[in-house]
Design a protein around this motif. Sequence first.
Motif, short mmCIF file in Angstrom:
data_model
loop_
_atom_site.label_atom_id
_atom_site.label_comp_id
_atom_site.label_asym_id
_atom_site.label_seq_id
_atom_site.Cartn_x
_atom_site.Cartn_y
_atom_site.Cartn_z
N VAL A 74 -0.36 -15.86 0.09
CA VAL A 74 -0.84 -14.86 1.04
C VAL A 74 -0.79 -13.50 0.36
CG1 VAL A 74 -0.50 -13.79 3.29
CG2 VAL A 74 -0.02 -16.22 2.98
N PRO A 75 -1.93 -12.87 0.15
CA PRO A 75 -1.92 -11.58 -0.53
C PRO A 75 -1.16 -10.53 0.27
CG PRO A 75 -4.16 -12.20 0.13
CD PRO A 75 -3.25 -13.29 0.59
N THR A 76 -0.45 -9.65 -0.47
CA THR A 76 0.33 -8.61 0.21
C THR A 76 -0.54 -7.43 0.62
OG1 THR A 76 0.85 -7.71 -1.94
CG2 THR A 76 2.48 -9.18 -0.97
N THR A 77 -1.67 -7.29 -0.05
CA THR A 77 -2.61 -6.25 0.38
C THR A 77 -3.96 -6.90 0.61
OG1 THR A 77 -3.29 -5.74 -1.86
CG2 THR A 77 -1.48 -4.43 -0.96
N GLY A 78 -4.80 -6.21 1.35
CA GLY A 78 -6.15 -6.72 1.58
C GLY A 78 -7.12 -5.57 1.65
N ASP A 79 -8.38 -5.91 1.72
CA ASP A 79 -9.44 -4.90 1.78
C ASP A 79 -9.78 -4.57 3.22
OD1 ASP A 79 -11.60 -5.90 -0.98
OD2 ASP A 79 -9.81 -4.68 -0.89
N VAL A 80 -9.99 -3.31 3.48
CA VAL A 80 -10.81 -2.95 4.63
C VAL A 80 -12.04 -2.28 4.05
CG1 VAL A 80 -8.97 -2.70 6.35
CG2 VAL A 80 -9.64 -0.74 4.94
N SER B 236 -0.54 6.83 7.07
CA SER B 236 -0.87 8.25 6.95
C SER B 236 -2.03 8.36 5.98
CB SER B 236 0.33 9.05 6.44
OG SER B 236 0.52 8.79 5.06
N PRO B 237 -2.90 9.37 6.13
CA PRO B 237 -4.00 9.55 5.19
C PRO B 237 -3.50 9.68 3.76
CG PRO B 237 -4.28 10.99 7.10
CD PRO B 237 -2.91 10.36 7.23
N GLU B 238 -2.35 10.33 3.57
CA GLU B 238 -1.80 10.52 2.23
C GLU B 238 -1.44 9.18 1.59
OE1 GLU B 238 -0.85 12.24 4.94
OE2 GLU B 238 -1.82 14.15 4.43
N GLU B 239 -0.80 8.32 2.40
CA GLU B 239 -0.43 6.97 1.93
C GLU B 239 -1.67 6.19 1.48
OE1 GLU B 239 3.10 4.54 4.09
OE2 GLU B 239 1.68 5.53 5.42
N LEU B 240 -2.66 6.16 2.38
CA LEU B 240 -3.88 5.40 2.10
C LEU B 240 -4.58 5.94 0.86
CD1 LEU B 240 -5.94 3.22 3.00
CD2 LEU B 240 -7.08 4.99 4.33
N ALA B 241 -4.69 7.26 0.77
CA ALA B 241 -5.36 7.88 -0.37
C ALA B 241 -4.62 7.55 -1.67
CB ALA B 241 -5.46 9.39 -0.16
N ALA B 242 -3.28 7.66 -1.63
CA ALA B 242 -2.48 7.43 -2.84
C ALA B 242 -2.61 5.99 -3.30
CB ALA B 242 -1.03 7.80 -2.56
N SER B 243 -2.54 5.02 -2.37
CA SER B 243 -2.57 3.62 -2.79
C SER B 243 -3.95 3.21 -3.30
CB SER B 243 -2.11 2.71 -1.64
OG SER B 243 -2.93 2.91 -0.51
N ASN B 244 -4.95 4.05 -3.08
CA ASN B 244 -6.29 3.75 -3.59
C ASN B 244 -6.74 4.71 -4.68
OD1 ASN B 244 -7.69 1.44 -1.93
ND2 ASN B 244 -6.42 2.59 -0.50
N LEU C 3 -11.15 -0.60 0.54
CA LEU C 3 -9.91 0.16 0.39
C LEU C 3 -8.75 -0.79 0.57
CD1 LEU C 3 -10.90 3.30 2.48
CD2 LEU C 3 -10.53 3.24 0.03
N GLN C 4 -7.79 -0.71 -0.34
CA GLN C 4 -6.61 -1.57 -0.28
C GLN C 4 -5.65 -1.03 0.78
OE1 GLN C 4 -5.38 -4.31 -2.52
NE2 GLN C 4 -7.60 -4.54 -2.55
N VAL C 5 -5.24 -1.91 1.68
CA VAL C 5 -4.23 -1.53 2.67
C VAL C 5 -3.20 -2.66 2.72
CG1 VAL C 5 -5.82 -0.16 4.07
CG2 VAL C 5 -5.51 -2.59 4.58
N PRO C 6 -1.98 -2.37 3.18
CA PRO C 6 -1.01 -3.47 3.32
C PRO C 6 -1.59 -4.53 4.26
CG PRO C 6 0.05 -1.34 3.66
CD PRO C 6 -1.43 -1.09 3.58
N ARG C 7 -1.37 -5.77 3.88
CA ARG C 7 -1.93 -6.89 4.65
C ARG C 7 -1.61 -6.75 6.14
NH1 ARG C 7 -5.96 -10.09 3.01
NH2 ARG C 7 -6.16 -11.76 4.50
N ALA C 8 -0.39 -6.36 6.43
CA ALA C 8 0.05 -6.28 7.82
C ALA C 8 -0.71 -5.20 8.59
CB ALA C 8 1.55 -6.00 7.89
N ALA C 9 -1.32 -4.25 7.84
CA ALA C 9 -2.01 -3.15 8.50
C ALA C 9 -3.41 -3.53 8.95
CB ALA C 9 -2.09 -1.94 7.57
N ILE C 10 -3.90 -4.69 8.46
CA ILE C 10 -5.24 -5.11 8.87
C ILE C 10 -5.12 -5.74 10.26
CG2 ILE C 10 -7.22 -6.57 8.32
CD1 ILE C 10 -6.38 -6.41 5.39
#
Length: 418
Positions: free
Chosen positions: A85-91, A109-117, A131-138
Amino acid sequence: MANSRHLRVVCIALALWLLLVPGLHAQDSPRTYTVVAGDTLFVIAQRFGVSLDELVAANGITNPDRLEIGQVLIIPTPGAGPAGVPTTGDVRALPGDTIASIAQRTGQSPEELAASNGLSVYARLFPGQPLQVPRAAIPEPPLRYGAITQVRVPERLVQGRTGVVIVEARRNVTLSATWNDLPLTFLPLDAEGRRQFAYLPVPALIAPASYWLTVSYLTGDGLSVSRSWMIPVAAGGYDSQVINLPPDRGALLDPALVQAEAAKVNAVWSERTPVTYWTGPFSLPIGAEYPTTSPFGTRRSYNAGPFSDYHAGQDFGAPTGVPVFVPGDGVVLLVEMLTVRGGAVIIDHGGGVLTGYWHLSEITVQVGQAVAQGDVLGLVGNTGLSTGAHLHWELRIYGIAVDPMQFLQEPLVPLPAG
Ligand SMILES: [Zn+2]
């Protein structure tokens, strides 16, 4: 269907996918695969070097034993996580999305999302940008490519005959398609719109060869995904006929008048009402005792010229005054006395299917009138460019003349399941 054709389809689908998403690297693009006979999830997972768990997770599969031929699977990026199970996924960015709007949607937070991408918080996003986001955030697995479970395409088609393409999906998807560059119109087969179909009318004079059918759908993320099939068209085996026009008949016709009439009739033929008014097979538009005098599709040469024309309808020989019946429910679109076609009626049956009746001596329906199968629409005659009393019956789909007799034999609208 042969496996080789499926492989080609997959390659083309992938090529189209890459064309549709500019700025993405090939290895970043989710791949898709269409299930063919004999496939198992295990075999597909092995082929693409992904784990069975990853494949199941990426496609939201609940019953791994129920793979269907033609089902489109998302092939996930291999080795995305130890447990499969991937820990991150795409939105995917929707039109108008910003880092802030996606951050809000995925609870970051926008800063978190921007930094991880690796992006600025003010970065401009293009629709479809991953955009990569934590899997749980999808919030829920997006129905990106796996929404379509099956596309049923005819093995082959025949000149002047009609086929159907049926698309089944997990939800009501917005479909569009072209058949040899002709845009098709999809109609729902059930109340939820999860099964949809479109007609594949084959022009009678099209050269026997293979032609492209392309079906596209809009994903939940607003992306257009296309798949294409080559469908062979076989010869219709139509007869040829030399027609000698008496000089006085042809001379009576003013070419400008003939052109204007054709333009008017063609405009009516192009009507596409997005519902079907009729169910089941059509009935004959005339008593069964009146024989066919000239069938649909007959190649025609006028005064020994080339066979570049054909008979676009079915002729029934009958005396003037014989009643003409409505073959299936519809709405009258045209009632007119025309120069070439004589007393003319066109009925819209919905879904791009229309029928025409020429050379009538009398017309008993009006434009806009709803008519039912078996209603009398007029009487046989010898009006217009006609050399004897007969009924000319024509059926067109999206403006293309096809064999109307096929509609008597088969319920071309596939019946809803259950
Ligand atoms: Zn005719």
